[in-house]
Design a protein around this motif. Structure first.
Motif, short mmCIF file in Angstrom:
data_model
loop_
_atom_site.label_atom_id
_atom_site.label_comp_id
_atom_site.label_asym_id
_atom_site.label_seq_id
_atom_site.Cartn_x
_atom_site.Cartn_y
_atom_site.Cartn_z
N LEU A 92 0.78 -1.22 -0.10
CA LEU A 92 0.13 -0.05 -0.03
C LEU A 92 0.84 1.36 -0.17
O LEU A 92 1.88 1.04 0.67
N THR A 93 0.41 2.37 -0.68
CA THR A 93 1.17 3.64 -0.49
C THR A 93 0.40 4.53 0.26
O THR A 93 -0.89 5.05 -0.17
N ASN A 94 1.02 5.14 0.93
CA ASN A 94 0.57 6.24 2.02
C ASN A 94 0.12 7.67 1.22
O ASN A 94 0.98 8.14 0.55
N MET A 95 -1.17 7.73 1.35
CA MET A 95 -1.94 8.84 0.75
C MET A 95 -1.79 10.28 1.87
O MET A 95 -1.46 11.29 1.63
N ALA A 139 -4.32 6.45 5.48
CA ALA A 139 -5.23 6.27 4.29
C ALA A 139 -4.32 6.06 2.91
O ALA A 139 -3.49 6.71 2.82
N ALA A 140 -4.59 5.03 2.31
CA ALA A 140 -3.70 4.50 1.07
C ALA A 140 -4.22 5.20 -0.09
O ALA A 140 -5.45 5.48 -0.18
N HIS A 141 -3.50 5.33 -1.15
CA HIS A 141 -3.88 5.82 -2.46
C HIS A 141 -4.87 4.77 -2.98
O HIS A 141 -5.83 5.13 -3.70
N GLU A 142 -4.83 3.62 -2.51
CA GLU A 142 -5.63 2.49 -3.20
C GLU A 142 -7.08 2.55 -2.72
O GLU A 142 -7.42 2.74 -1.77
N GLU A 190 -23.60 -1.18 -5.11
CA GLU A 190 -22.13 -0.97 -4.95
C GLU A 190 -21.43 0.25 -4.63
O GLU A 190 -22.22 1.48 -4.99
N PHE A 191 -20.30 0.23 -4.18
CA PHE A 191 -19.49 1.64 -4.09
C PHE A 191 -18.17 1.39 -4.92
O PHE A 191 -17.55 0.30 -4.64
N PRO A 192 -17.94 2.13 -5.91
CA PRO A 192 -16.80 1.65 -6.83
C PRO A 192 -15.34 2.12 -6.39
O PRO A 192 -14.58 1.87 -6.95
N ALA A 193 -15.39 2.99 -5.27
CA ALA A 193 -13.79 3.42 -4.87
C ALA A 193 -13.91 3.49 -3.41
O ALA A 193 -13.99 4.53 -2.81
N VAL A 194 -13.93 2.46 -2.63
CA VAL A 194 -13.69 2.54 -1.15
C VAL A 194 -12.22 2.38 -0.68
O VAL A 194 -11.34 1.74 -1.15
#
Length: 188
Positions: free
Chosen positions: A29-32, A42-45, A55-59
């Motif tokens: 994971l990359t730290n945002m 919170a990760a960028h991913e 659905e939720f497209p970007a959790v």
């Protein structure tokens, strides 16, 4: 003695195994953005979560990886997804519903792990002494202002590595007109 507020939007914690299934072998994971609790971020991913109804497209994925995969949503989110997510303390996922998770490299369906996180206050042992509370105790928290109210059944969570923070979800924050960084008080 004021306690800072941290409003928690829907997010997901992943195990190492699930992270690699969704993003690829050896993925990190990359730290945002760092979060209020030391070492958490919170990760960028993001991942797509799919329920029976919606659905939720970007959790947002939160790091670091955990020992269990857990999707934390609000009650409103649970209606949108069509899952009966119970109110639980983080980590208490036994008997909870599962969810389909889709990443850029794969997908999976969990057997459990979807919760509405119980409101809680993180604090150090020193903070607990100052507030005269203990780990596992429930307290009430008063919110002042235009939409002032009292939150009952607020769980106290004490650990050396915690930072003082009152965590609530977006439904609760909206009901009280609270934002991250606002201040609240424990009622004695």
């Amino acid at each position: 003695m004021d306690i800072p507020v941290g409003v928690s939007s829907r997010h997901i914690h992943l195990t190492r195994e699930h992270l690699e299934l969704l993003f690829g072998e050896g993925y990190e994971l990359t730290n945002m953005k760092d979060l209020s609790q030391p070492g958490e971020f919170a990760a960028h991913e993001t991942v797509r979560v799919i329920g029976p109804k919606g659905e939720f497209p970007a959790v947002r994925v939160l790091g670091p990886v955990r020992k269990f995969t857990q999707l934390e949503i609000s009650k409103t989110d649970s209606f949108a997804l069509g899952v009966k997510a119970p109110l639980r303390a983080s980590g208490n996922i036994e008997g909870t519903p599962g969810i389909k998770i889709v990443g850029p490299k794969g997908e999976l369906e969990t057997e459990e792990g979807v919760i509405v996180a119980a409101r809680h206050i993180h604090m150090t042992p020193r903070d607990a002494e100052k507030f005269e509370v203990e780990n596992g105790q429930y307290v009430s928290v008063r919110i002042e202002g235009e939409r002032g109210l009292v939150f009952n059944q607020v769980l106290i969570r004490v650990k050396d590595t915690f930072a003082l923070d009152f965590h609530i979800d977006t439904d609760e924050a909206n009901a009280a007109g609270l934002r991250t960084g606002d201040r609240v008080q424990i009622i004695k």
